[in-house]
Write an enzyme that holds these catalytic residues in place. Structure first.
Site, PDB file in Angstrom:
ATOM      1  N   CYS A  60       0.846  -1.190   0.000  1.00  0.00           N
ATOM      2  CA  CYS A  60       0.000   0.000   0.000  1.00  0.00           C
ATOM      3  C   CYS A  60       0.883   1.241   0.000  1.00  0.00           C
ATOM      4  O   CYS A  60       1.790   1.374   0.832  1.00  0.00           O
ATOM      5  CB  CYS A  60      -0.902  -0.005   1.234  1.00  0.00           C
ATOM      6  SG  CYS A  60      -1.938   1.477   1.393  1.00  0.00           S
ATOM      7  N   CYS A  63       0.350   3.262   3.528  1.00  0.00           N
ATOM      8  CA  CYS A  63       0.876   2.854   4.835  1.00  0.00           C
ATOM      9  C   CYS A  63       1.967   1.794   4.776  1.00  0.00           C
ATOM     10  O   CYS A  63       2.569   1.476   5.790  1.00  0.00           O
ATOM     11  CB  CYS A  63      -0.263   2.361   5.716  1.00  0.00           C
ATOM     12  SG  CYS A  63      -0.999   0.806   5.152  1.00  0.00           S
ATOM     13  N   CYS A 109      -7.476  -1.129   1.986  1.00  0.00           N
ATOM     14  CA  CYS A 109      -6.366  -1.533   2.841  1.00  0.00           C
ATOM     15  C   CYS A 109      -6.909  -1.594   4.274  1.00  0.00           C
ATOM     16  O   CYS A 109      -7.505  -0.631   4.753  1.00  0.00           O
ATOM     17  CB  CYS A 109      -5.224  -0.524   2.743  1.00  0.00           C
ATOM     18  SG  CYS A 109      -3.878  -0.859   3.902  1.00  0.00           S
ATOM     19  N   CYS A 112      -4.861   1.200   6.691  1.00  0.00           N
ATOM     20  CA  CYS A 112      -5.081   2.654   6.616  1.00  0.00           C
ATOM     21  C   CYS A 112      -6.460   3.025   6.073  1.00  0.00           C
ATOM     22  O   CYS A 112      -6.804   4.193   6.028  1.00  0.00           O
ATOM     23  CB  CYS A 112      -3.983   3.327   5.793  1.00  0.00           C
ATOM     24  SG  CYS A 112      -4.030   2.987   4.023  1.00  0.00           S
ATOM     25  N   CYS A 134      -9.332  -5.920  -8.935  1.00  0.00           N
ATOM     26  CA  CYS A 134      -9.000  -4.903  -9.926  1.00  0.00           C
ATOM     27  C   CYS A 134      -8.500  -3.685  -9.140  1.00  0.00           C
ATOM     28  O   CYS A 134      -9.288  -2.983  -8.502  1.00  0.00           O
ATOM     29  CB  CYS A 134     -10.250  -4.576 -10.731  1.00  0.00           C
ATOM     30  SG  CYS A 134      -9.989  -3.429 -12.075  1.00  0.00           S
TER      31      CYS A 134
END
Length: 169
Positions: A60, A63, A109, A112, A134
């Site tokens: 990510c 984070c 995520c 975060c 996706c």
């Protein structure tokens, strides 16, 4: 999509920041996608970059949480990075998304809360899960296989309280 030679430190707890803090750490496009549930343009430079990448891990951009690896990557020809499963399921959460006049499954995520993309099921891809995560490539950091691993997070020692004036140690 940023490519780096060292894996980011893994968050051990929820990552919470104000909008102003997010704006300081993310590019405007990453902020628009991660924090405002935006979508990048299909078949853009990020997608071309993704298709050319070899083995590695995707984190990510908000984070640093590990999300996917090239083991779960496949070419769905949709114009966005596609994976059939997360590499760290605990770092990916889904929820119903009713925006745009349709029902979809939003992918976020777990650390975060950032918007990553959408999950589609039953499309007939020859993958082990028949799922397609996706994902907006702009919100991923790619670390090639064999890159340096981050140092384990150090646990903070509890702070010892100093005695107040007049108290004995």
């Amino acid at each position: 999509m940023e490519t780096t030679t060292t894996a980011p430190q893994q968050p051990t707890a929820k990552v919470e920041k104000t909008d102003e803090e997010w704006k300081k750490t993310l590019t405007p496009e990453q902020y628009r996608i991660l924090r405002q549930a935006g979508t990048e343009r299909a078949d853009g430079d990020v997608y071309k970059q993704f298709k050319a990448q070899g083995g590695g891990t995707y984190y990510c951009a908000g984070c640093g949480a590990e999300l996917f690896t090239s083991n779960e990557k496949f070419d769905s020809h949709c114009g966005w990075p596609s994976f059939y499963d997360p590499s760290k399921a605990k770092n990916v959460v889904t929820k119903d998304d009713y925006s745009g006049g349709m029902v979809r499954t939003e992918v976020n995520c777990a650390k975060c809360g950032g918007h990553l993309g959408h999950l589609f099921k039953g499309e007939g891809f020859g993958t082990p899960t028949d799922q397609r995560y996706c994902i907006n490539g702009t919100v991923l950091k790619f670390v090639p296989a064999g890159a340096a691993k981050p140092e384990p997070a150090k646990k903070e020692e509890p702070k010892k309280e100093e005695p107040k004036a007049g108290e004995k140690k």
